[in-house]
Structures are given as C-alpha cells and as structure tokens.
Scaffold this motif. Sequence first.
Motif, PDB file in Angstrom:
ATOM      1  N   PRO A   3     -35.230 -37.792  -8.347  1.00  0.00           N
ATOM      2  CA  PRO A   3     -34.085 -38.552  -7.838  1.00  0.00           C
ATOM      3  C   PRO A   3     -34.040 -38.487  -6.308  1.00  0.00           C
ATOM      4  O   PRO A   3     -34.696 -37.634  -5.688  1.00  0.00           O
ATOM      5  CB  PRO A   3     -32.885 -37.810  -8.439  1.00  0.00           C
ATOM      6  CG  PRO A   3     -33.365 -36.400  -8.579  1.00  0.00           C
ATOM      7  CD  PRO A   3     -34.836 -36.520  -8.937  1.00  0.00           C
ATOM      8  N   GLU A   4     -33.282 -39.387  -5.732  1.00  0.00           N
ATOM      9  CA  GLU A   4     -33.028 -39.329  -4.295  1.00  0.00           C
ATOM     10  C   GLU A   4     -32.290 -38.020  -4.023  1.00  0.00           C
ATOM     11  O   GLU A   4     -31.324 -37.692  -4.717  1.00  0.00           O
ATOM     12  CB  GLU A   4     -32.174 -40.521  -3.864  1.00  0.00           C
ATOM     13  CG  GLU A   4     -32.039 -40.678  -2.385  1.00  0.00           C
ATOM     14  CD  GLU A   4     -33.336 -41.112  -1.710  1.00  0.00           C
ATOM     15  OE1 GLU A   4     -33.525 -40.734  -0.539  1.00  0.00           O
ATOM     16  OE2 GLU A   4     -34.156 -41.783  -2.348  1.00  0.00           O
ATOM     17  N   LEU A   5     -32.748 -37.276  -3.043  1.00  0.00           N
ATOM     18  CA  LEU A   5     -32.175 -35.962  -2.775  1.00  0.00           C
ATOM     19  C   LEU A   5     -31.221 -36.010  -1.587  1.00  0.00           C
ATOM     20  O   LEU A   5     -31.529 -36.658  -0.582  1.00  0.00           O
ATOM     21  CB  LEU A   5     -33.286 -34.954  -2.482  1.00  0.00           C
ATOM     22  CG  LEU A   5     -34.285 -34.717  -3.602  1.00  0.00           C
ATOM     23  CD1 LEU A   5     -35.449 -33.875  -3.108  1.00  0.00           C
ATOM     24  CD2 LEU A   5     -33.603 -34.049  -4.783  1.00  0.00           C
ATOM     25  N   PRO A   6     -30.104 -35.284  -1.672  1.00  0.00           N
ATOM     26  CA  PRO A   6     -29.215 -35.185  -0.512  1.00  0.00           C
ATOM     27  C   PRO A   6     -29.943 -34.490   0.650  1.00  0.00           C
ATOM     28  O   PRO A   6     -30.835 -33.658   0.437  1.00  0.00           O
ATOM     29  CB  PRO A   6     -28.064 -34.314  -1.009  1.00  0.00           C
ATOM     30  CG  PRO A   6     -28.176 -34.298  -2.493  1.00  0.00           C
ATOM     31  CD  PRO A   6     -29.602 -34.565  -2.831  1.00  0.00           C
ATOM     32  N   GLU A   7     -29.560 -34.840   1.859  1.00  0.00           N
ATOM     33  CA  GLU A   7     -30.205 -34.281   3.049  1.00  0.00           C
ATOM     34  C   GLU A   7     -30.136 -32.747   3.055  1.00  0.00           C
ATOM     35  O   GLU A   7     -31.083 -32.081   3.466  1.00  0.00           O
ATOM     36  CB  GLU A   7     -29.562 -34.844   4.319  1.00  0.00           C
ATOM     37  CG  GLU A   7     -30.282 -34.450   5.590  1.00  0.00           C
ATOM     38  CD  GLU A   7     -31.739 -34.921   5.644  1.00  0.00           C
ATOM     39  OE1 GLU A   7     -32.564 -34.196   6.228  1.00  0.00           O
ATOM     40  OE2 GLU A   7     -32.057 -35.995   5.096  1.00  0.00           O
ATOM     41  N   SER A   8     -29.046 -32.177   2.577  1.00  0.00           N
ATOM     42  CA  SER A   8     -28.915 -30.719   2.568  1.00  0.00           C
ATOM     43  C   SER A   8     -29.973 -30.071   1.674  1.00  0.00           C
ATOM     44  O   SER A   8     -30.498 -28.999   1.987  1.00  0.00           O
ATOM     45  CB  SER A   8     -27.516 -30.300   2.127  1.00  0.00           C
ATOM     46  OG  SER A   8     -27.236 -30.810   0.839  1.00  0.00           O
ATOM     47  N   VAL A   9     -30.304 -30.716   0.564  1.00  0.00           N
ATOM     48  CA  VAL A   9     -31.336 -30.194  -0.337  1.00  0.00           C
ATOM     49  C   VAL A   9     -32.708 -30.325   0.319  1.00  0.00           C
ATOM     50  O   VAL A   9     -33.524 -29.404   0.269  1.00  0.00           O
ATOM     51  CB  VAL A   9     -31.296 -30.904  -1.707  1.00  0.00           C
ATOM     52  CG1 VAL A   9     -32.458 -30.461  -2.588  1.00  0.00           C
ATOM     53  CG2 VAL A   9     -29.970 -30.630  -2.406  1.00  0.00           C
ATOM     54  N   VAL A  10     -32.953 -31.466   0.960  1.00  0.00           N
ATOM     55  CA  VAL A  10     -34.229 -31.665   1.656  1.00  0.00           C
ATOM     56  C   VAL A  10     -34.405 -30.620   2.753  1.00  0.00           C
ATOM     57  O   VAL A  10     -35.470 -30.003   2.874  1.00  0.00           O
ATOM     58  CB  VAL A  10     -34.324 -33.098   2.236  1.00  0.00           C
ATOM     59  CG1 VAL A  10     -35.560 -33.250   3.122  1.00  0.00           C
ATOM     60  CG2 VAL A  10     -34.337 -34.125   1.118  1.00  0.00           C
ATOM     61  N   GLU A  11     -33.366 -30.387   3.548  1.00  0.00           N
ATOM     62  CA  GLU A  11     -33.446 -29.380   4.615  1.00  0.00           C
ATOM     63  C   GLU A  11     -33.734 -27.997   4.042  1.00  0.00           C
ATOM     64  O   GLU A  11     -34.562 -27.261   4.577  1.00  0.00           O
ATOM     65  CB  GLU A  11     -32.148 -29.354   5.422  1.00  0.00           C
ATOM     66  CG  GLU A  11     -31.971 -30.538   6.326  1.00  0.00           C
ATOM     67  CD  GLU A  11     -30.613 -30.536   7.021  1.00  0.00           C
ATOM     68  OE1 GLU A  11     -29.909 -29.496   6.996  1.00  0.00           O
ATOM     69  OE2 GLU A  11     -30.261 -31.579   7.582  1.00  0.00           O
ATOM     70  N   ALA A  12     -33.066 -27.648   2.972  1.00  0.00           N
ATOM     71  CA  ALA A  12     -33.294 -26.341   2.352  1.00  0.00           C
ATOM     72  C   ALA A  12     -34.716 -26.240   1.804  1.00  0.00           C
ATOM     73  O   ALA A  12     -35.384 -25.215   1.961  1.00  0.00           O
ATOM     74  CB  ALA A  12     -32.274 -26.095   1.239  1.00  0.00           C
ATOM     75  N   ALA A  13     -35.198 -27.318   1.187  1.00  0.00           N
ATOM     76  CA  ALA A  13     -36.539 -27.313   0.604  1.00  0.00           C
ATOM     77  C   ALA A  13     -37.626 -27.260   1.673  1.00  0.00           C
ATOM     78  O   ALA A  13     -38.717 -26.758   1.424  1.00  0.00           O
ATOM     79  CB  ALA A  13     -36.738 -28.542  -0.282  1.00  0.00           C
ATOM     80  N   MET A  14     -37.342 -27.751   2.860  1.00  0.00           N
ATOM     81  CA  MET A  14     -38.333 -27.772   3.936  1.00  0.00           C
ATOM     82  C   MET A  14     -38.362 -26.462   4.726  1.00  0.00           C
ATOM     83  O   MET A  14     -39.239 -26.260   5.557  1.00  0.00           O
ATOM     84  CB  MET A  14     -38.074 -28.946   4.876  1.00  0.00           C
ATOM     85  CG  MET A  14     -38.296 -30.308   4.226  1.00  0.00           C
ATOM     86  SD  MET A  14     -39.988 -30.595   3.690  1.00  0.00           S
ATOM     87  CE  MET A  14     -40.786 -30.801   5.268  1.00  0.00           C
ATOM     88  N   SER A  15     -37.442 -25.568   4.445  1.00  0.00           N
ATOM     89  CA  SER A  15     -37.425 -24.275   5.124  1.00  0.00           C
ATOM     90  C   SER A  15     -38.628 -23.451   4.714  1.00  0.00           C
ATOM     91  O   SER A  15     -39.026 -23.444   3.553  1.00  0.00           O
ATOM     92  CB  SER A  15     -36.141 -23.517   4.775  1.00  0.00           C
ATOM     93  OG  SER A  15     -36.186 -22.209   5.295  1.00  0.00           O
ATOM     94  N   ARG A  16     -39.210 -22.753   5.654  1.00  0.00           N
ATOM     95  CA  ARG A  16     -40.383 -21.934   5.350  1.00  0.00           C
ATOM     96  C   ARG A  16     -40.015 -20.532   4.868  1.00  0.00           C
ATOM     97  O   ARG A  16     -40.871 -19.778   4.454  1.00  0.00           O
ATOM     98  CB  ARG A  16     -41.291 -21.842   6.571  1.00  0.00           C
ATOM     99  CG  ARG A  16     -41.915 -23.175   6.902  1.00  0.00           C
ATOM    100  CD  ARG A  16     -42.847 -23.061   8.081  1.00  0.00           C
ATOM    101  NE  ARG A  16     -43.390 -24.355   8.419  1.00  0.00           N
ATOM    102  CZ  ARG A  16     -44.543 -24.828   7.955  1.00  0.00           C
ATOM    103  NH1 ARG A  16     -45.260 -24.094   7.154  1.00  0.00           N
ATOM    104  NH2 ARG A  16     -44.960 -26.010   8.302  1.00  0.00           N
TER     105      ARG A  16
END
Length: 165
Positions: free
Chosen positions: A83-96
């Motif tokens: 599904p289209e992801l909220p920006e907050s989820v994308v930011e969290a997922a992109m964290s190293r």
Amino acid sequence: MAVGTRLLSEHIIKKHSPHLKYVRIHSGGGHTAVIYAWNENLQLSDQDAFRLRRLAAGHLSPYVSYKVKPYDKLQEDGIPVRPELPESVVEAAMSRSVQQTELLARINRLFPIGQIAFNRYDAIHGTIHFDVYLNPGITAIEKELFQEYLHEVIPLGSSFELTYH
C-alpha cells in the motif's frame, strides 16, 4: 554494512544499480529475502542477477540469505502489492538504526493504536514476538494497517507475531 528494512535495502540497490528500473524485495521471515528486479528493457540478465547477489552479500543485511528473480515473478510468487505508505513510516523504514529500544520507541510513536512491547526474538526462525496493548475503540482496519506498516519497519529477513491484550 547496514541491517535495514525493505525500503532501505531497495534504496541501496537502486543507488548502486541505477540501470535497474524496477526493484522490489520481499521477505516472509526466516532470514531470507528475494530481490525482484528488471532493467529498462524489462529483463534481468544473468550478469545483473550475479551483481545483485554480490551487492546483497556486501551491502545489505549480513544475516539474510538473498535470492534474485526477474521482476515479473512477483505475481507468480503471490507477493502482495504494497500500500501507499505514510511519510512517517517511510522515514522510519529508511533509518539505518535498528536498535531494539529505538525500534520500539519508533513503532509506538508511529502507531497510536496502543503500546507495543518486545516479548522475545526467535533467532532460529527470525521472528520477533510483540505484545500489543490496544487502546479502546481500535477498528479492524486500523489493526490491519498497523500490521502492514509494522512489516515495513522491522529488519529485512524478519517476521513478527503479535499477541493482543
């Protein structure tokens, strides 16, 4: 070497192999993942598959065993559309950073359906067990979205089990 999520791993692949137009990684847990990819000609050459395996071994999570398949195998393998992801989820997922305490704090900030607590980690199967304490009035749709978004912020190669309280 980063221990990361699906989105972060896809980003790393696209950065190192910009000629690959379509990239999707799927993991059902068990320390395994499949990289699906195609170039601009809707093909995956043997050379690109080899490069992807080498890239995964050197730049993605060292705890995950990767297979590489052509992108069109997504449907055949029954991989769900994300599904289209909220920006907050994308930011969290992109964290190293995927330290356990930071992961739990991030999840609890992102998902106000209640509180989530780490129960245990099954290292053999790569399964993270969480206890979820729901706020009153949470709908089935909110629980389903929570599970979809949670899948995006846990480390690639892992799965999770939720026990609701």
